[in-house]
Write a protein that holds these residues in place. Sequence first.
Motif, PDB file in Angstrom:
ATOM      1  N   MET A   1       0.785  -1.486   0.056  1.00 24.12           N
ATOM      2  CA  MET A   1       0.065   0.074   0.078  1.00 24.12           C
ATOM      3  C   MET A   1       0.872   1.233  -0.142  1.00 24.12           C
ATOM      4  O   MET A   1       1.897   1.398   0.746  1.00 24.12           O
ATOM      5  N   SER A   2       0.589   2.152  -0.885  1.00 25.30           N
ATOM      6  CA  SER A   2       1.495   3.442  -0.949  1.00 25.30           C
ATOM      7  C   SER A   2       0.811   4.205   0.029  1.00 25.30           C
ATOM      8  O   SER A   2      -0.125   4.132   0.776  1.00 25.30           O
ATOM      9  N   HIS A   3       1.643   5.375   0.698  1.00 27.97           N
ATOM     10  CA  HIS A   3       1.212   6.144   1.521  1.00 27.97           C
ATOM     11  C   HIS A   3      -0.092   6.977   1.181  1.00 27.97           C
ATOM     12  O   HIS A   3      -0.931   7.260   2.146  1.00 27.97           O
ATOM     13  N   GLU A   4      -0.001   7.288  -0.054  1.00 27.11           N
ATOM     14  CA  GLU A   4      -1.412   8.026  -0.522  1.00 27.11           C
ATOM     15  C   GLU A   4      -2.448   6.940  -0.412  1.00 27.11           C
ATOM     16  O   GLU A   4      -3.905   7.536   0.257  1.00 27.11           O
ATOM     17  N   ASP A   5      -2.460   5.731  -0.614  1.00 29.60           N
ATOM     18  CA  ASP A   5      -3.674   4.883  -0.537  1.00 29.60           C
ATOM     19  C   ASP A   5      -4.009   4.839   1.002  1.00 29.60           C
ATOM     20  O   ASP A   5      -5.151   4.502   1.255  1.00 29.60           O
ATOM     21  N   ARG A   6      -2.850   4.835   1.745  1.00 29.96           N
ATOM     22  CA  ARG A   6      -3.305   4.623   3.340  1.00 29.96           C
ATOM     23  C   ARG A   6      -4.323   5.882   3.766  1.00 29.96           C
ATOM     24  O   ARG A   6      -4.915   5.416   4.698  1.00 29.96           O
ATOM     25  N   TYR A   7      -4.234   6.986   3.045  1.00 38.68           N
ATOM     26  CA  TYR A   7      -5.223   8.106   3.440  1.00 38.68           C
ATOM     27  C   TYR A   7      -6.371   8.461   2.809  1.00 38.68           C
ATOM     28  O   TYR A   7      -6.961   9.228   3.243  1.00 38.68           O
ATOM     29  N   ASP A   8      -6.582   7.402   1.729  1.00 40.45           N
ATOM     30  CA  ASP A   8      -7.779   7.249   0.993  1.00 40.45           C
ATOM     31  C   ASP A   8      -8.961   7.376   1.919  1.00 40.45           C
ATOM     32  O   ASP A   8      -9.157   6.302   2.572  1.00 40.45           O
ATOM     33  N   GLY A   9      -9.886   8.302   1.904  1.00 40.21           N
ATOM     34  CA  GLY A   9     -11.117   8.274   2.560  1.00 40.21           C
ATOM     35  C   GLY A   9     -10.883   8.212   4.247  1.00 40.21           C
ATOM     36  O   GLY A   9     -11.984   8.316   5.062  1.00 40.21           O
ATOM     37  N   ASN A  10      -9.808   8.631   4.710  1.00 37.44           N
ATOM     38  CA  ASN A  10      -9.456   8.893   6.068  1.00 37.44           C
ATOM     39  C   ASN A  10      -8.425   9.754   6.376  1.00 37.44           C
ATOM     40  O   ASN A  10      -7.212   9.585   6.759  1.00 37.44           O
ATOM     41  N   PRO A  11      -8.545  10.918   6.244  1.00 38.20           N
ATOM     42  CA  PRO A  11      -7.693  12.239   6.047  1.00 38.20           C
ATOM     43  C   PRO A  11      -7.162  12.542   7.803  1.00 38.20           C
ATOM     44  O   PRO A  11      -6.284  12.909   8.055  1.00 38.20           O
ATOM     45  N   MET A  12      -8.040  11.800   8.604  1.00 32.22           N
ATOM     46  CA  MET A  12      -7.472  12.074  10.012  1.00 32.22           C
ATOM     47  C   MET A  12      -6.089  11.188  10.347  1.00 32.22           C
ATOM     48  O   MET A  12      -5.398  11.597  10.911  1.00 32.22           O
ATOM     49  N   LEU A  13      -6.029   9.944   9.417  1.00 32.47           N
ATOM     50  CA  LEU A  13      -4.806   9.337   9.437  1.00 32.47           C
ATOM     51  C   LEU A  13      -3.670  10.000   9.071  1.00 32.47           C
ATOM     52  O   LEU A  13      -2.608   9.974   9.696  1.00 32.47           O
ATOM     53  N   ARG A  14      -3.893  11.014   8.352  1.00 32.41           N
ATOM     54  CA  ARG A  14      -2.719  11.839   8.008  1.00 32.41           C
ATOM     55  C   ARG A  14      -2.060  12.641   8.973  1.00 32.41           C
ATOM     56  O   ARG A  14      -1.075  12.752   9.346  1.00 32.41           O
ATOM     57  N   LEU A  15      -3.118  13.100   9.380  1.00 29.85           N
ATOM     58  CA  LEU A  15      -2.918  14.191  10.863  1.00 29.85           C
ATOM     59  C   LEU A  15      -2.214  13.427  11.802  1.00 29.85           C
ATOM     60  O   LEU A  15      -1.220  13.899  12.453  1.00 29.85           O
ATOM     61  N   MET A  16      -2.775  12.105  12.043  1.00 28.14           N
ATOM     62  CA  MET A  16      -2.145  11.438  13.381  1.00 28.14           C
ATOM     63  C   MET A  16      -0.774  11.121  12.807  1.00 28.14           C
ATOM     64  O   MET A  16      -0.033  10.972  13.799  1.00 28.14           O
ATOM     65  N   ASP A  17      -0.389  10.706  11.611  1.00 28.79           N
ATOM     66  CA  ASP A  17       1.006  10.239  11.244  1.00 28.79           C
ATOM     67  C   ASP A  17       1.692  11.488  11.408  1.00 28.79           C
ATOM     68  O   ASP A  17       2.930  11.354  11.982  1.00 28.79           O
ATOM     69  N   SER A  18       1.324  12.751  11.001  1.00 32.20           N
ATOM     70  CA  SER A  18       2.154  13.833  11.050  1.00 32.20           C
ATOM     71  C   SER A  18       2.272  14.326  12.580  1.00 32.20           C
ATOM     72  O   SER A  18       3.364  14.659  13.075  1.00 32.20           O
ATOM     73  N   TYR A  19       1.387  14.004  13.264  1.00 31.51           N
ATOM     74  CA  TYR A  19       1.536  14.166  14.945  1.00 31.51           C
ATOM     75  C   TYR A  19       2.881  13.393  15.483  1.00 31.51           C
ATOM     76  O   TYR A  19       3.381  13.859  16.089  1.00 31.51           O
ATOM     77  N   VAL A  20       2.637  12.112  14.867  1.00 35.89           N
ATOM     78  CA  VAL A  20       3.866  11.345  15.520  1.00 35.89           C
ATOM     79  C   VAL A  20       5.012  11.539  15.041  1.00 35.89           C
ATOM     80  O   VAL A  20       6.110  11.727  15.827  1.00 35.89           O
ATOM     81  N   LEU A  21       5.078  11.893  13.824  1.00 34.63           N
ATOM     82  CA  LEU A  21       6.365  12.512  13.223  1.00 34.63           C
ATOM     83  C   LEU A  21       6.902  13.676  13.862  1.00 34.63           C
ATOM     84  O   LEU A  21       8.244  13.859  13.924  1.00 34.63           O
ATOM     85  N   ASP A  22       5.815  14.672  14.048  1.00 34.76           N
ATOM     86  CA  ASP A  22       6.280  15.868  15.008  1.00 34.76           C
ATOM     87  C   ASP A  22       6.689  15.603  16.338  1.00 34.76           C
ATOM     88  O   ASP A  22       7.617  16.171  16.899  1.00 34.76           O
ATOM     89  N   ALA A  23       6.007  14.652  16.892  1.00 31.22           N
ATOM     90  CA  ALA A  23       6.480  14.268  18.395  1.00 31.22           C
ATOM     91  C   ALA A  23       7.935  13.687  18.316  1.00 31.22           C
ATOM     92  O   ALA A  23       8.606  13.876  19.621  1.00 31.22           O
ATOM     93  N   ILE A  24       8.386  12.981  17.420  1.00 32.19           N
ATOM     94  CA  ILE A  24       9.530  12.402  17.313  1.00 32.19           C
ATOM     95  C   ILE A  24      10.776  13.088  16.594  1.00 32.19           C
ATOM     96  O   ILE A  24      11.844  12.882  16.584  1.00 32.19           O
ATOM     97  N   GLY A  25      10.158  14.381  16.430  1.00 31.36           N
ATOM     98  CA  GLY A  25      11.090  15.362  15.783  1.00 31.36           C
ATOM     99  C   GLY A  25      11.609  15.333  14.131  1.00 31.36           C
ATOM    100  O   GLY A  25      12.847  15.868  13.879  1.00 31.36           O
ATOM    101  N   VAL A  26      10.901  14.471  13.539  1.00 29.47           N
ATOM    102  CA  VAL A  26      11.274  14.432  12.085  1.00 29.47           C
ATOM    103  C   VAL A  26      10.015  14.837  11.044  1.00 29.47           C
ATOM    104  O   VAL A  26      10.238  14.577   9.914  1.00 29.47           O
TER     105      VAL A  26
END
Length: 105
Positions: A1-26
């Motif tokens: 599954m591509s990163h874009e497919d991961r987010y199809d129909g669930n934009p909150m998932l992108r926000l949550m992934d970004s939250y984790v990446l922000d929390a770990i400083g990347v």
Amino acid sequence: MSHEDRYDGNPMLRLMDSYVLDAIGVLDGKTAESLSEQAPMLADALDIEQGTWQEVVERSMGMPADSKETLAAAWQQYQVEYAQHDEPADPIAFAHMMVDRATAA
């Protein structure tokens, strides 16, 4: 599954992934800036009290106050485990794993 497919129909998932990446400083600067600009719109869309985009994610998901610290500690442990096998730790894979665990319930 591509990163874009991961987010199809669930934009909150992108926000949550970004939250984790922000929390770990990347989290990349372009995404961080875009999310900061979108914070008021995100809060309105989720019917959440205004705040930073991170606060909007935390409030909408009912996350504990120490979520960032918990994620940072888990990332450190994840890196140690991968280093023991002479493999680089992938922050994207880590973010996906943490979000998938949190949303599996």
